[in-house]
Design an enzyme around this catalytic site. Structure first.
Site, mmCIF file in Angstrom:
data_model
loop_
_atom_site.group_PDB
_atom_site.id
_atom_site.type_symbol
_atom_site.label_atom_id
_atom_site.label_comp_id
_atom_site.label_asym_id
_atom_site.label_seq_id
_atom_site.Cartn_x
_atom_site.Cartn_y
_atom_site.Cartn_z
ATOM 1 N N THR A 83 0.481 -1.221 -0.162
ATOM 2 C CA THR A 83 -0.158 -0.573 0.019
ATOM 3 C C THR A 83 1.085 1.329 -0.014
ATOM 4 O OG1 THR A 83 -2.005 -0.752 1.738
ATOM 5 C CG2 THR A 83 -1.597 1.201 1.589
ATOM 6 N N LYS A 166 -8.046 4.846 4.467
ATOM 7 C CA LYS A 166 -6.207 4.421 5.397
ATOM 8 C C LYS A 166 -5.788 5.448 5.824
ATOM 9 C CE LYS A 166 -5.364 -0.639 3.512
ATOM 10 N NZ LYS A 166 -4.652 -1.250 2.752
ATOM 11 N N ARG A 168 -2.210 5.930 5.484
ATOM 12 C CA ARG A 168 -0.665 6.154 4.543
ATOM 13 C C ARG A 168 -1.373 5.789 3.342
ATOM 14 N NH1 ARG A 168 -1.187 0.506 6.615
ATOM 15 N NH2 ARG A 168 -1.918 -1.190 5.096
#
Length: 557
Positions: A83, A166, A168
């Protein structure tokens, strides 16, 4: 006569001012683009576009495929398809060697501790009463500017907003200095941010959180969207190698209560494993456009969105599951709703929409074994054998020491002081280490820092990941079909390899300023940012990718 003459002069003056205003506006709007929307769908493999195409609407994925510049062989060229590295490459056009994002986490040699890619203890949570650590986030570890930074450098009045479930994903897409970045709190079900970006949340985020959109799904079931027979192309609904997080179960319908009587942290966490978290992001995107007037102010703005649910679903039920098909179809409907909204409020002819993903996913090994294909799991516990092999040859490390300071797969961080204290040379250590690692079933290769100093076609994907300050002393690559698994779990799957199922992702540019069509040549995702930059007349120097000139042939110069 004087009255008519004055009237004509006023009319001419008005038209002159209008034309001047339009001209000035056009100068501020980079090449006539009012709004750039970059959409990353986490873990969305390239084949999902075609595998489920019959079930997609005409106004979602199909609209982009038919009317966009579709690069069907786009892929990440780096080895660690995860990711954080993926989103950093999308935003910056750089691979980890330059961006510094070598994984979701790594070992910091100077700080002597493991580091989460967007952890920043110097900032605080903003926008929720949730866990304070959720807000200790910023792009401090990102070493290069992102697309939004280059846009704001060329046009300071432009707005850059990034959204995701998310942290990040939202943060790394946003770059170094965006205007607003928000991510999801699995403690409270709200969108939050950190003091790196702002002191207080804007009114529109407060209003969004007050709607309690996640709570509206509590007590409902995630069931088939389509007639059940349409999912027959997928694996069976109940197989032992699927997971069941937060009481969602292996089969449809999936109950969404997480065993609670009212919404709480476990339920908010469970929602990430369903397609319905997308709806929170779509609503947030719409509110951002309307309240921040994105694409409506005479300047080119940038909205970046990363949908995370398919990643959670893919990890749990796998890419051949009925759950992944249903999630893709529902994501298509969410995308269609967003595109329809953009057409109404900004006009798609005034937008540049980019669709991509941060990585793909491997098939569940047990599913492949059932089909008599070579596949398996590499359990994290198996690497104890490496330590035992080193101990048996060289003796145990000195008291309080270990052979490795840290292992953050696929990176191994050697404690060189142990070699010094034992009087070992690096080559003799490496010989034993390499033999032990390659003795683990499912391991394909081990690359040392020395190996990566000799560029070859075979080690290129690993070299693109290598950052001397953050990468390990050794990088381990698994065999095709093999999945690294923490602990001893035999359910679900993962990603992080250089193989096609992990590296091949969608890449579509949708804009009337680009030449539509299907482009089948191999394309690196590092070309996304410089292609957008080229279209906007913005130079993005020192990145690994190059503008995709085939799609830019229609660009007016």
């Amino acid at each position: 006569m004087k009255t008519h003459s004055l009237s004509r002069r006023i009319t001419v003056l008005f038209l002159t001012l209008f034309i001047w205003a339009v001209a000035v506006s056009a100068q501020h709007e980079r090449n006539g683009v009012k709004l750039v929307v970059v959409i990353a769908i986490d873990q969305f493999r390239a084949d999902y576009l075609t595998r489920f195409a019959k079930s997609y609407s005409d106004s979602g994925f199909k609209l982009l495929m038919r009317r966009g510049a579709w690069f069907t062989n786009a892929r990440f060229e780096h080895a660690n398809t995860s990711t954080a590295p993926g989103h950093a490459t999308i935003s910056t056009g750089c691979y980890a060697g330059n961006s510094g994002i070598v994984g979701n986490s790594w070992y910091d040699l100077k700080k002597k501790r493991s580091v989460y890619c967007v952890l920043d203890p110097t900032v605080r949570l903003v926008g929720s009463e949730g866990m304070a650590r959720e807000g200790q986030r910023s792009p401090a570890n990102l070493l290069v500017p992102g697309l939004g930074d280059y846009l704001k450098s060329a046009s300071p009045e432009s707005r850059v907003i990034s959204l995701s479930i998310k942290d990040r994903a939202a943060i790394l897409l946003g770059g170094k200095k965006p205007d607003e970045v928000f991510w999801y709190s699995s403690r409270t079900g709200k969108l939050i941010t950190s003091s790196y970006y702002m002191a207080t949340t804007p009114v529109w985020i407060q209003a969004l959180n007050a709607m309690r959109i996640p709570d509206t799904f509590f007590g409902k079931d995630w069931d088939y969207l389509l007639p059940e027979k349409q999912y027959s192309r997928c694996d069976a609904d109940d197989v032992p190698y699927e997971g069941s997080p937060f009481g969602l179960g292996r089969t449809f319908p999936h109950p969404m209560t997480a065993g609670l009587t009212k919404p709480g942290p476990d339920f908010y966490s469970a929602l990430r494993f369903t397609p319905f978290s997308n709806q929170l992001l779509v609503k947030a995107a719409k509110m951002a456009v309307l309240t921040e007037k994105l694409g409506m102010r005479g300047y080119t703005d940038l909205l970046m969105i990363s949908f995370s649910s398919i990643d959670y679903i893919g990890h749990t039920w796998g890419p051949d599951s009925r759950e992944i098909m249903d999630a893709c179809v529902r994501t298509d409907r969410d995308l269609a709703a967003l595109l329809t909204f953009l057409q109404r409020e900004v006009g798609l002819s005034n937008c540049l929409v980019v669709l991509t993903s941060d990585h793909g996913v491997a098939p569940i090994p047990e599913h492949e074994q059932k089909r008599r294909r070579k596949a398996g799991r590499i359990f994290s516990t198996e690497f104890k054998r490496v330590t035992h092999a080193l101990d048996s040859v060289f003796g145990t490390p000195p008291r309080g020491k270990r052979w490795f300071k840290a292992v953050s797969f696929p990176n191994f961080y050697l404690d060189r002081s142990v070699l010094v204290q034992k009087g070992l040379s690096l080559p003799e250590f490496e010989k034993v280490f390499r033999r032990a690692v390659l003795g683990i079933r499912g391991i394909a290769a081990v690359y040392s820092r020395t190996d990566l100093q000799r560029p070859t076609k075979k080690n290129r994907a690993v070299r693109l990941m290598f950052n001397p300050e953050r990468s390990g002393d050794y990088y381990v690559v698994q065999r095709k079909g093999w999945v690294y698994t923490y602990g001893d779990s035999k359910t679900g799957t993962g990603h992080g390899s250089p193989y096609d199922y992990d590296a091949h992702v969608p890449l579509i540019f949708f804009s009337p300023r680009l030449k539509r069509g299907t482009y089948r040549g191999t394309t690196g995702i590092s070309s996304l940012a410089p292609t957008v930059g080229k279209l906007l007349g913005i130079e993005i120097p020192s990145c690994d990718g190059k503008p995709l000139r085939l799609a830019l042939r229609k660009l007016k110069r």
